[in-house]
Design a protein around this motif. Structure first.
Motif, short mmCIF file in Angstrom:
data_model
loop_
_atom_site.label_atom_id
_atom_site.label_comp_id
_atom_site.label_asym_id
_atom_site.label_seq_id
_atom_site.Cartn_x
_atom_site.Cartn_y
_atom_site.Cartn_z
N UNK A 100 0.83 -1.20 0.00
CA UNK A 100 0.00 0.00 0.00
C UNK A 100 0.87 1.26 0.00
N UNK A 101 1.89 1.25 0.85
CA UNK A 101 2.77 2.42 0.93
C UNK A 101 3.57 2.59 -0.36
N UNK A 102 4.08 1.49 -0.90
CA UNK A 102 4.89 1.56 -2.13
C UNK A 102 4.05 2.02 -3.31
N UNK A 103 2.81 1.52 -3.40
CA UNK A 103 1.93 1.93 -4.49
C UNK A 103 1.69 3.44 -4.46
N UNK A 104 1.42 3.97 -3.26
CA UNK A 104 1.21 5.41 -3.13
C UNK A 104 2.49 6.19 -3.42
N UNK A 105 3.61 5.69 -2.94
CA UNK A 105 4.89 6.37 -3.14
C UNK A 105 5.26 6.42 -4.62
#
Length: 328
Positions: A100-105
């Motif tokens: 989730x964090x990587x997708x947003x980043x």
């Protein structure tokens, strides 16, 4: 929808372009972090800003600066790094959490007109990001407790009956994966493969991927693993572990099970000497590198370039990397 035909090509998100995503994967101590910086610097020389994004399950934890070999400011070479030390050790970072964090980043980086360079060796992170997350329902706590209490031999024998397809793909002694497969089928009524076929949220279809896998000769890699752990001791790994122990965290948390933590915790508890801890830590690092090496050689798509080399001194890995990514 158009796609970027090279990492340094311009892209237009509003026009539906599939923006570029570089991926440098490799086992621990393979030199992938240095390669990622070299790639980013080359892109910036070509007028394209690049940002390195962590895909290593140890380097996500703020508490593991030394033991995860997290890049120092000097190591970063003037390149922005994200998702390094982003989680407090008291909070477990699952593959789903990181994805989730990587997708947003990555979306933010693309929105800035820059190129994200994903770097790491945690295969589950990479696969989940690209392919998506299987919507496995929450496991019934009673089922989980019962399954985890079984000896691995009994759990595997049960899996042979309840999910023979998955059992055939697992080593009988792989207690973690055997238990996971068995608890899923018992709790949900469907096999893990059933849920994995329904994965959602992967970004692989929405980016133009430029992957490269570093696969150094094994004995040279293992020698680097030994040297790496020794240098971690010199750089303050013992102090890092003592600070972790002082927090009184749950010993089952990933940060407490990271390579080097149990080994050095044994020194703090007077269970063994520092020399013994170094021997144990170096062996654990080699074992981990071997598992990563095997996964990266066989699991990613066959068309992902594998960069194989014999040693770290008589060959310019960066030149080979840039050639494989069509930048030379």
């Amino acid at each position: 929808m158009s796609t970027a035909n090279s990492l340094d090509a311009t892209f237009d998100l509003a026009a539906g372009d599939r923006p570029p995503l570089a991926l440098i994967a490799g086992p621990t101590a393979s030199g992938k972090s240095d390669c990622a910086v070299a790639l980013a610097q080359e892109l910036e020389r070509r007028g394209r800003r690049a940002v390195i994004v962590n895909a290593d399950s140890s380097q996500v934890y703020a508490d593991l600066t030394v033991l995860s070999a997290r890049p120092t400011r000097e190591d970063m070479g003037g390149i922005e790094h994200r998702l390094f030390g982003a989680w407090d050790g008291a909070q477990a970072c699952s593959a789903a959490d990181w994805t989730r964090a990587a997708r947003e980043t990555i979306a933010e980086i693309h929105g800035e007109g820059a190129v994200p360079i994903l770097v790491g060796g945690t295969g589950l992170y990479i696969r989940t990001l690209l392919e998506g997350i299987a919507p496995v329902p929450p496991i019934d706590p009673q089922v989980r407790e019962a399954v985890r209490a079984l000896p691995v031999e009994e759990a595997y024998a049960a899996l042979l009956i309840e999910d023979p397809e998955r059992a055939a793909r697992l080593a009988p002694a792989d207690s973690t994966r055997v238990a996971r497969a068995l608890e899923v089928v018992r709790s949900s009524g469907h096999s893990l493969a059933y849920w994995q076929a329904r994965t959602t949220g992967g970004i692989g279809h929405g980016v133009t991927l430029f992957p490269a896998i570093l696969l150094p000769e094994r004995q040279a890699l293992y020698a680097r693993c030994d040297l790496r752990f020794q240098r971690m001791i010199e750089r303050g790994a013992m102090d890092e572990v003592e600070a972790l122990l002082a927090r009184g965290l749950d010993p089952d948390l990933p940060v407490m099970r990271a390579i080097g933590v149990p080994e050095l915790a044994g020194v703090a508890a007077d269970s063994w000497s520092l020399d013994e801890a170094i021997t144990r830590g170096a062996q654990a690092t080699r074992n981990y590198a071997k598992r990563q090496y095997t996964w990266l050689r066989h699991q990613p798509p066959k068309d992902w370039p594998r960069i194989e080399f014999q040693n770290f001194y008589n060959i310019d890995i960066n030149i080979i990397l840039l050639r494989n990514l069509w930048l030379t």
